[in-house]
Design a protein around this motif. Structure first.
Motif, PDB file in Angstrom:
ATOM      1  N   LYS A 172      23.605  10.505  69.922  1.00  0.00           N
ATOM      2  CA  LYS A 172      22.265   9.940  69.900  1.00  0.00           C
ATOM      3  C   LYS A 172      22.001   9.051  71.118  1.00  0.00           C
ATOM      4  O   LYS A 172      20.930   9.116  71.719  1.00  0.00           O
ATOM      5  CB  LYS A 172      22.044   9.140  68.613  1.00  0.00           C
ATOM      6  CG  LYS A 172      21.817  10.008  67.379  1.00  0.00           C
ATOM      7  CD  LYS A 172      21.740   9.185  66.106  1.00  0.00           C
ATOM      8  CE  LYS A 172      20.562   8.252  66.089  1.00  0.00           C
ATOM      9  NZ  LYS A 172      19.268   8.951  66.013  1.00  0.00           N
ATOM     10  N   LEU A 173      22.986   8.215  71.480  1.00  0.00           N
ATOM     11  CA  LEU A 173      22.731   7.254  72.551  1.00  0.00           C
ATOM     12  C   LEU A 173      22.583   7.918  73.919  1.00  0.00           C
ATOM     13  O   LEU A 173      21.675   7.569  74.684  1.00  0.00           O
ATOM     14  CB  LEU A 173      23.831   6.202  72.622  1.00  0.00           C
ATOM     15  CG  LEU A 173      23.635   5.197  73.773  1.00  0.00           C
ATOM     16  CD1 LEU A 173      22.394   4.335  73.543  1.00  0.00           C
ATOM     17  CD2 LEU A 173      24.847   4.318  73.978  1.00  0.00           C
ATOM     18  N   ILE A 174      23.460   8.841  74.251  1.00  0.00           N
ATOM     19  CA  ILE A 174      23.457   9.392  75.612  1.00  0.00           C
ATOM     20  C   ILE A 174      22.108   9.996  75.993  1.00  0.00           C
ATOM     21  O   ILE A 174      21.507   9.591  76.994  1.00  0.00           O
ATOM     22  CB  ILE A 174      24.606  10.396  75.797  1.00  0.00           C
ATOM     23  CG1 ILE A 174      25.945   9.652  75.774  1.00  0.00           C
ATOM     24  CG2 ILE A 174      24.469  11.157  77.116  1.00  0.00           C
ATOM     25  CD1 ILE A 174      27.136  10.529  75.553  1.00  0.00           C
ATOM     26  N   PRO A 175      21.559  10.949  75.227  1.00  0.00           N
ATOM     27  CA  PRO A 175      20.252  11.485  75.628  1.00  0.00           C
ATOM     28  C   PRO A 175      19.127  10.464  75.521  1.00  0.00           C
ATOM     29  O   PRO A 175      18.188  10.487  76.333  1.00  0.00           O
ATOM     30  CB  PRO A 175      20.036  12.661  74.668  1.00  0.00           C
ATOM     31  CG  PRO A 175      20.900  12.363  73.489  1.00  0.00           C
ATOM     32  CD  PRO A 175      22.086  11.629  74.031  1.00  0.00           C
ATOM     33  N   SER A 176      19.213   9.559  74.545  1.00  0.00           N
ATOM     34  CA  SER A 176      18.178   8.531  74.412  1.00  0.00           C
ATOM     35  C   SER A 176      18.180   7.611  75.627  1.00  0.00           C
ATOM     36  O   SER A 176      17.119   7.252  76.170  1.00  0.00           O
ATOM     37  CB  SER A 176      18.405   7.708  73.133  1.00  0.00           C
ATOM     38  OG  SER A 176      18.354   8.523  71.984  1.00  0.00           O
ATOM     39  N   PHE A 177      19.379   7.234  76.087  1.00  0.00           N
ATOM     40  CA  PHE A 177      19.508   6.365  77.256  1.00  0.00           C
ATOM     41  C   PHE A 177      19.000   7.074  78.505  1.00  0.00           C
ATOM     42  O   PHE A 177      18.265   6.492  79.321  1.00  0.00           O
ATOM     43  CB  PHE A 177      20.969   5.952  77.436  1.00  0.00           C
ATOM     44  CG  PHE A 177      21.175   4.761  78.325  1.00  0.00           C
ATOM     45  CD1 PHE A 177      21.279   3.482  77.791  1.00  0.00           C
ATOM     46  CD2 PHE A 177      21.245   4.898  79.711  1.00  0.00           C
ATOM     47  CE1 PHE A 177      21.451   2.366  78.615  1.00  0.00           C
ATOM     48  CE2 PHE A 177      21.421   3.811  80.534  1.00  0.00           C
ATOM     49  CZ  PHE A 177      21.522   2.535  79.984  1.00  0.00           C
ATOM     50  N   LEU A 178      19.368   8.339  78.653  1.00  0.00           N
ATOM     51  CA  LEU A 178      18.981   9.082  79.855  1.00  0.00           C
ATOM     52  C   LEU A 178      17.497   9.420  79.877  1.00  0.00           C
ATOM     53  O   LEU A 178      16.947   9.717  80.946  1.00  0.00           O
ATOM     54  CB  LEU A 178      19.817  10.361  79.975  1.00  0.00           C
ATOM     55  CG  LEU A 178      21.313  10.146  80.230  1.00  0.00           C
ATOM     56  CD1 LEU A 178      22.038  11.478  80.300  1.00  0.00           C
ATOM     57  CD2 LEU A 178      21.537   9.346  81.512  1.00  0.00           C
ATOM     58  N   ARG A 179      16.848   9.378  78.744  1.00  0.00           N
ATOM     59  CA  ARG A 179      15.395   9.558  78.726  1.00  0.00           C
ATOM     60  C   ARG A 179      14.697   8.316  79.268  1.00  0.00           C
ATOM     61  O   ARG A 179      13.606   8.425  79.835  1.00  0.00           O
ATOM     62  CB  ARG A 179      14.905   9.817  77.292  1.00  0.00           C
ATOM     63  CG  ARG A 179      15.222  11.217  76.766  1.00  0.00           C
ATOM     64  CD  ARG A 179      14.246  11.592  75.660  1.00  0.00           C
ATOM     65  NE  ARG A 179      12.899  11.725  76.197  1.00  0.00           N
ATOM     66  CZ  ARG A 179      11.788  11.488  75.506  1.00  0.00           C
ATOM     67  NH1 ARG A 179      11.857  11.072  74.249  1.00  0.00           N
ATOM     68  NH2 ARG A 179      10.603  11.648  76.065  1.00  0.00           N
ATOM     69  N   ARG A 180      15.310   7.157  79.107  1.00  0.00           N
ATOM     70  CA  ARG A 180      14.683   5.903  79.533  1.00  0.00           C
ATOM     71  C   ARG A 180      15.104   5.461  80.927  1.00  0.00           C
ATOM     72  O   ARG A 180      14.324   4.854  81.659  1.00  0.00           O
ATOM     73  CB  ARG A 180      15.042   4.784  78.536  1.00  0.00           C
ATOM     74  CG  ARG A 180      14.416   4.897  77.164  1.00  0.00           C
ATOM     75  CD  ARG A 180      13.130   4.120  77.014  1.00  0.00           C
ATOM     76  NE  ARG A 180      13.224   2.701  77.249  1.00  0.00           N
ATOM     77  CZ  ARG A 180      13.287   1.769  76.308  1.00  0.00           C
ATOM     78  NH1 ARG A 180      13.336   2.124  75.028  1.00  0.00           N
ATOM     79  NH2 ARG A 180      13.303   0.495  76.620  1.00  0.00           N
ATOM     80  N   PHE A 181      16.386   5.744  81.284  1.00  0.00           N
ATOM     81  CA  PHE A 181      16.934   5.184  82.522  1.00  0.00           C
ATOM     82  C   PHE A 181      17.695   6.227  83.330  1.00  0.00           C
ATOM     83  O   PHE A 181      18.260   7.165  82.778  1.00  0.00           O
ATOM     84  CB  PHE A 181      17.907   4.035  82.210  1.00  0.00           C
ATOM     85  CG  PHE A 181      17.371   3.002  81.273  1.00  0.00           C
ATOM     86  CD1 PHE A 181      16.410   2.093  81.685  1.00  0.00           C
ATOM     87  CD2 PHE A 181      17.809   2.944  79.956  1.00  0.00           C
ATOM     88  CE1 PHE A 181      15.910   1.137  80.820  1.00  0.00           C
ATOM     89  CE2 PHE A 181      17.321   2.001  79.068  1.00  0.00           C
ATOM     90  CZ  PHE A 181      16.363   1.088  79.499  1.00  0.00           C
ATOM     91  N   GLU A 182      17.710   6.014  84.618  1.00  0.00           N
ATOM     92  CA  GLU A 182      18.636   6.706  85.498  1.00  0.00           C
ATOM     93  C   GLU A 182      19.755   5.722  85.802  1.00  0.00           C
ATOM     94  O   GLU A 182      19.527   4.522  85.940  1.00  0.00           O
ATOM     95  CB  GLU A 182      17.938   7.168  86.779  1.00  0.00           C
ATOM     96  CG  GLU A 182      16.891   8.249  86.516  1.00  0.00           C
ATOM     97  CD  GLU A 182      16.256   8.776  87.790  1.00  0.00           C
ATOM     98  OE1 GLU A 182      16.683   8.354  88.879  1.00  0.00           O
ATOM     99  OE2 GLU A 182      15.343   9.594  87.688  1.00  0.00           O
ATOM    100  N   VAL A 183      20.963   6.247  85.893  1.00  0.00           N
ATOM    101  CA  VAL A 183      22.144   5.394  86.025  1.00  0.00           C
ATOM    102  C   VAL A 183      22.858   5.711  87.316  1.00  0.00           C
ATOM    103  O   VAL A 183      23.071   6.873  87.660  1.00  0.00           O
ATOM    104  CB  VAL A 183      23.127   5.613  84.851  1.00  0.00           C
ATOM    105  CG1 VAL A 183      24.234   4.566  84.874  1.00  0.00           C
ATOM    106  CG2 VAL A 183      22.400   5.620  83.524  1.00  0.00           C
ATOM    107  N   GLY A 184      23.267   4.669  88.057  1.00  0.00           N
ATOM    108  CA  GLY A 184      24.027   4.870  89.288  1.00  0.00           C
ATOM    109  C   GLY A 184      25.112   3.831  89.428  1.00  0.00           C
ATOM    110  O   GLY A 184      25.072   2.786  88.780  1.00  0.00           O
ATOM    111  N   VAL A 185      26.093   4.119  90.276  1.00  0.00           N
ATOM    112  CA  VAL A 185      27.158   3.142  90.495  1.00  0.00           C
ATOM    113  C   VAL A 185      26.652   2.026  91.389  1.00  0.00           C
ATOM    114  O   VAL A 185      25.792   2.215  92.238  1.00  0.00           O
ATOM    115  CB  VAL A 185      28.399   3.800  91.125  1.00  0.00           C
ATOM    116  CG1 VAL A 185      29.036   4.762  90.145  1.00  0.00           C
ATOM    117  CG2 VAL A 185      28.058   4.521  92.420  1.00  0.00           C
ATOM    118  N   ASP A 186      27.201   0.854  91.188  1.00  0.00           N
ATOM    119  CA  ASP A 186      26.786  -0.330  91.949  1.00  0.00           C
ATOM    120  C   ASP A 186      27.475  -0.374  93.300  1.00  0.00           C
ATOM    121  O   ASP A 186      28.695  -0.377  93.394  1.00  0.00           O
ATOM    122  CB  ASP A 186      27.141  -1.593  91.157  1.00  0.00           C
ATOM    123  CG  ASP A 186      27.141  -2.828  92.036  1.00  0.00           C
ATOM    124  OD1 ASP A 186      26.214  -2.955  92.848  1.00  0.00           O
ATOM    125  OD2 ASP A 186      28.076  -3.645  91.915  1.00  0.00           O
TER     126      ASP A 186
END
Length: 433
Positions: free
Chosen positions: A371-385
């Motif tokens: 549930k979390l992974i697709p929900s998170f990716l619908r809201r945010f793009e994630v990149g390394v710092d």
């Protein structure tokens, strides 16, 4: 340990009969059919987690220790599923009462001592400390156990009050709950001779000890490998976006997906399974004691009483099962495999254990992850710092660059991830809808 006596759990006991009895008492609470009653708890914490991610990191262009942030999320989810109440990690954005730090230290102790269990009788559970605990001079407790004790006591008082009113305490509406603790108390009513108050507490505490680390580690692994493999990341986003556009996934304002919707995303499933394969949460062998009569294993006769075990990190990299590219993150292997091959691959996976000792919370962990992974990716793009503290630039200029950055795994029974620092950007509305 309580009052100087050990309280064996599903996780720690070596008594197979006790393990079978304890598991039988609570099995129904962890079945796939029970997931439907826990999903609202997961949704509530996930929605808060997404909002807090936006408020604390995205809106402030702040760097996130993603592995830690995901553990706080997992800790709060298991708290809400167990007691109908979050511990407060996500809401307060802090390690509440040092619970996570305590678990880190505990597993740092458990990992080496677990290989030489007799040391535990000299160190943490020596006769003097056990006596002090029994006399309540120096109680053997932790913030995790204290939280559990308080909520178990409160719930038992609610059950007693329900009984006094003539209500059925097994009816969750009698105490306004539908959580794991309600199921444990129901088991106590059904099997009072075996599943007494002490074992209710053991199960409640075990949920935090084993239920947060494993799920958080697996979540971090999925995100990490997606970041390190941009083609896989983009392919998963495309699958999610197309499912939303086609109506397969409801376009909810908060971006959440239901469990049923998540199960219709084959590439998501492949990405999760491949992360499980490359980074199983447990880093030490899953041990068994050979029965007295001995056993034939891989063509060798092993004497009774011998400790044997398999390490998932080795088993998951068997080229004859998974292919020659076993060190590569390639979710496609799960989609390309025919039915027979996929069955062989799945039966080789030890990330949740195997057989009678399979992790009892497996289904709850899968519920959170899918549930979390697709929900998170619908809201945010994630990149390394890759920001330098003195040279912070617009995140769009550095997003998903610096492919050589690596995290630092630390094996203390569970293989936690350190140095997994990320940045977030909002997903464009058209892409996410």
């Amino acid at each position: 340990m309580a009052k100087g006596s050990r309280l064996p759990s599903l996780f720690s006991t070596t008594d197979e009969q006790y393990h079978a009895q304890l598991r039988r008492s609570v099995n129904s609470a962890f079945s796939m059919s029970a997931l439907v009653q826990y999903e609202p708890f997961v949704d509530d914490t996930t929605s808060k987690f997404l909002d807090q991610t936006e408020a604390l990191f995205l809106s402030k262009h702040a760097v996130c220790d993603f592995a830690e942030w995901l553990q706080w999320y997992a800790f709060d989810v298991i708290g809400q599923i167990t007691y109908s109440k979050r511990h407060g990690f996500v809401d307060r954005a802090e390690d509440v009462d040092g619970m996570v730090s305590y678990l880190g230290r505990l597993f740092g102790y458990v990992a080496p001592v677990g290989q030489i269990p007799s040391l535990d009788l000299v160190l943490l559970k020596n006769p003097i400390l056990r006596l002090l605990d029994k006399l309540n001079i120096n109680p053997f407790t932790s913030a995790v156990a204290s939280f559990a004790k308080a909520h178990v006591s409160q719930r038992m008082a609610e059950v007693d009050a329900a009984k006094a009113r003539g209500r059925d305490p097994n009816d969750t509406s009698a105490v306004g709950r539908g959580d794991l603790l309600s199921m444990f108390l129901k088991a106590k009513e059904e099997r009072p001779d075996f599943f007494h108050n002490g074992r209710v507490l053991v199960m409640a505490v075990s949920m935090a000890f084993a239920g947060s680390d494993t799920t958080a580690i697996s979540l971090a692994a999925v995100f990490y490998y997606l970041i390190k493999n941009p083609k896989c990341y983009r392919k998963l986003l495309k699958e999610i976006d197309e499912a939303v556009r086609s109506g397969m996934i409801e376009d909810r304002p908060n971006g959440l997906l239901s469990w049923t919707e998540s199960q219709q995303l084959p590439y998501l499933d492949a990405c999760v399974k491949e992360a499980f394969r490359l980074h199983p949460a447990v880093g030490l062998p899953l041990e068994r004691v050979v029965p007295p009569q001995g056993a034939d294993i891989c063509g060798e006769h092993i004497a009774g009483g011998t400790i044997v075990g398999c390490n998932a990190w080795i088993i998951h990299r068997r080229p004859e099962v998974f292919g020659e590219d076993v060190d590569a993150y390639r979710p496609e292997r799960w989609l390309e495999a025919n039915r027979e091959k996929r069955k062989e691959m799945e039966s080789t996976m030890l990330h949740f254990g195997m057989g009678a000792r399979t992790c009892i919370g497996k289904n709850i962990s899968l519920l959170e992850i899918y549930k979390l992974i697709p929900s998170f990716l619908r809201r945010f793009e994630v990149g390394v710092d890759i920001w330098k503290k003195a040279q912070i630039v617009d995140s769009s200029q550095v997003f998903l660059t610096h492919p050589n950055q690596e995290w630092k795994p630390r094996n203390a029974w569970f293989v936690r991830q350190l140095n997994f620092n990320t940045i977030f950007k909002p997903r464009p509305k058209k892409a996410a809808a």
